[in-house]
Scaffold this motif. Structure first.
Motif, short mmCIF file in Angstrom:
data_model
loop_
_atom_site.label_atom_id
_atom_site.label_comp_id
_atom_site.label_asym_id
_atom_site.label_seq_id
_atom_site.Cartn_x
_atom_site.Cartn_y
_atom_site.Cartn_z
N ASP A 273 -13.91 -47.00 117.38
CA ASP A 273 -14.50 -47.40 115.88
C ASP A 273 -14.75 -45.97 115.06
O ASP A 273 -14.18 -46.13 114.02
CB ASP A 273 -15.92 -48.26 115.84
CG ASP A 273 -15.73 -49.53 116.59
OD1 ASP A 273 -14.53 -50.06 116.79
OD2 ASP A 273 -16.87 -50.09 117.08
N ASN A 276 -11.13 -45.11 114.25
CA ASN A 276 -10.60 -45.79 113.36
C ASN A 276 -10.98 -46.06 112.04
O ASN A 276 -10.44 -46.33 110.96
CB ASN A 276 -10.37 -47.25 113.88
CG ASN A 276 -9.51 -47.59 114.84
OD1 ASN A 276 -8.47 -46.93 115.10
ND2 ASN A 276 -9.72 -48.49 115.97
N LYS A 277 -12.27 -45.33 111.64
CA LYS A 277 -12.69 -45.30 110.53
C LYS A 277 -11.98 -44.11 109.72
O LYS A 277 -11.56 -44.24 108.39
CB LYS A 277 -14.36 -45.02 110.26
CG LYS A 277 -15.08 -46.24 110.83
CD LYS A 277 -16.51 -45.89 110.69
CE LYS A 277 -17.27 -47.32 111.28
NZ LYS A 277 -18.79 -46.90 111.41
N ARG A 279 -9.09 -43.03 110.58
CA ARG A 279 -7.51 -43.34 110.24
C ARG A 279 -7.33 -44.44 109.24
O ARG A 279 -6.33 -44.18 108.27
CB ARG A 279 -6.90 -43.80 111.58
CG ARG A 279 -7.15 -42.79 112.72
CD ARG A 279 -6.58 -43.70 114.21
NE ARG A 279 -5.02 -44.02 113.90
CZ ARG A 279 -4.07 -43.14 114.21
NH1 ARG A 279 -3.99 -42.09 114.61
NH2 ARG A 279 -2.83 -43.48 113.92
N LYS A 280 -8.33 -45.14 109.01
CA LYS A 280 -8.37 -46.19 107.99
C LYS A 280 -8.34 -45.57 106.56
O LYS A 280 -7.78 -45.77 105.64
CB LYS A 280 -9.37 -47.32 108.12
CG LYS A 280 -9.19 -48.20 107.18
CD LYS A 280 -10.32 -49.29 107.29
CE LYS A 280 -10.33 -50.70 106.01
NZ LYS A 280 -11.28 -51.48 106.32
N ALA A 281 -9.28 -44.57 106.61
CA ALA A 281 -9.42 -43.68 105.21
C ALA A 281 -8.26 -42.94 104.84
O ALA A 281 -7.88 -42.70 103.71
CB ALA A 281 -10.74 -42.71 105.28
N GLY A 283 -5.20 -44.26 105.70
CA GLY A 283 -4.17 -45.02 105.61
C GLY A 283 -3.22 -45.15 106.57
O GLY A 283 -2.00 -45.51 106.74
N GLU A 284 -3.75 -44.80 107.80
CA GLU A 284 -3.06 -44.60 109.33
C GLU A 284 -3.21 -46.12 109.99
O GLU A 284 -4.29 -46.67 109.89
CB GLU A 284 -3.36 -43.57 109.93
CG GLU A 284 -3.08 -42.11 109.42
CD GLU A 284 -3.33 -40.92 110.17
OE1 GLU A 284 -2.98 -39.84 109.86
OE2 GLU A 284 -4.34 -41.19 110.94
N ASP A 285 -2.46 -46.16 110.85
CA ASP A 285 -2.61 -47.46 111.83
C ASP A 285 -3.83 -47.39 112.77
O ASP A 285 -4.09 -45.99 113.03
CB ASP A 285 -1.32 -47.80 112.47
CG ASP A 285 -0.34 -48.13 111.80
OD1 ASP A 285 -0.30 -48.45 110.66
OD2 ASP A 285 1.13 -47.59 112.37
N PRO A 286 -4.46 -48.35 113.14
CA PRO A 286 -5.57 -48.31 113.76
C PRO A 286 -5.26 -47.93 115.34
O PRO A 286 -4.06 -47.92 115.80
CB PRO A 286 -6.08 -49.83 114.08
CG PRO A 286 -4.95 -50.66 113.67
CD PRO A 286 -4.21 -49.81 112.65
#
Length: 333
Positions: A273, A276-277, A279-281, A283-286
């Motif tokens: 988790d 992924n936070k 990576r999300k910031a 703009g990358e894949d989870p």
């Protein structure tokens, strides 16, 4: 760059001479009780700060630690780490307290003198024997754990892992559970691992691009290197071994969690988790957790590319997967 290095050395020497000069000047200065009181209180303040930072690091930095071992043998590595960590931690906390508290307690004060021991054979015996016995026990446990991963029974699944700049290749021993001979002199075309195809044991060997391991069964890994020194590192299984050109090295372990089971581990979920936070910031894949084989030696410019996925499955699924793979005899004709 060399000029900057010389400048740095010159500045360091200059500062050293300056500090020495100041120390010589201090010979004529006598510290007052007020100075000693201030320095003693500062020592206690620094002790509190040091303890706060140590506790903070123990709690906040725990997120970067690996989850529990995914192999049975790795449990002993974790035990050794925990025992050593707690021993060092307790001694560290106690010694830091004594150092800084005594600095305060025995600060310079008129009419006060510290108790002085010229010699104590009893104390010397205590702080010599206790560490010696502790080290012998830890080393003995470590040697037992080492032998547990180095010497593997014949029934273990045998896999060769082949390292080269900058990727990993692997082959399973096949039905006879014996690997055919391998040498760089046999590298040609699709025979990129240099397997001697004239060796009868090579015919049923199976070359793969990803590792699939059976849960609960011992796996013996044999390592070769084509070019430079690499290091096969499987962090979640607590296993690492150098891959040395011209020789075969090995280790073995027993996977105890499938990949699917490890993904349900609370620590793994929390770490995933967190990743992924980030990576999300960006703009990358989870990211999804997988076991990995990594290279833990800086073996060249593309060292970071040396990763191979490892999947642990139930024994029945492993046997099914293995039966679907083509042998070297089918691939190299």
């Amino acid at each position: 760059m060399l000029a900057l290095f010389y400048i740095f050395i010159a500045v360091a020497i200059g500062v050293s001479f300056w500090q020495i000069t100041r120390i010589m000047d201090f010979r004529s200065v006598i510290a007052t009780d007020k100075d000693n009181e201030t320095q003693g209180k500062l020592a206690i303040g620094f002790l509190a700060f040091l303890y706060a930072m140590m506790i903070y690091c123990l709690i906040a930095m725990n997120v970067i630690m690996l989850p529990e071992s995914a192999s049975i043998e790795g449990e002993h590595d974790d035990n050794l780490f925990d025992i050593t960590f707690w021993l060092i931690g307790i001694v560290q906390f106690a010694m830091q307290f004594l150092i800084f508290f005594f600095t305060y307690k025995y600060r310079g004060k008129k009419g006060q003198k510290a108790l002085f021991y010229a010699d104590s054979h009893k104390l010397e015996l205590i702080w010599t024997v206790i560490p010696a016995v502790t080290i012998v026990i830890l080393i003995g446990y470590g040697l037992w754990a080492w032998n547990n991963i180095m010497y593997v029974e014949d029934e273990a699944v045998t896999i060769e892992v082949y390292s080269r700049q900058f990727d990993w290749q692997a082959r399973y021993a096949g039905a006879d559970n014996e690997l055919g001979l391998g040498n760089v002199n046999f590298i040609k075309g699709i025979n990129s691992m240099g397997v001697d195809m004239s060796d009868p044991k090579s015919q049923d060997d199976i070359k793969v691009t990803e590792l699939v391991l059976p849960k609960g069964k011992k796996v013996l890994f044999k390592f070769r290197s084509q070019d430079v020194l690499h290091s096969a590192y499987m962090p979640h299984f607590r296993a690492q071994m150098n891959c040395v050109p011209g020789m075969v090295t090995q280790f073995g372990f027993t996977p105890k969690y499938t990949t699917a089971e490890m993904r349900e581990n609370a620590e793994v979920i929390a770490k995933t988790d967190g990743i992924n936070k980030i990576r999300k910031a960006k703009g990358e894949d989870p990211y999804e957790f997988d076991y990995l084989l990594l290279c833990n030696k800086i073996c060249g410019a593309s060292h970071y590319n040396m990763q191979m996925k490892i999947t642990v499955v139930e024994p029945a699924e492993y046997e099914k997967w293995l039966s679907e793979q083509k042998t070297l005899a089918q691939v190299i004709k």
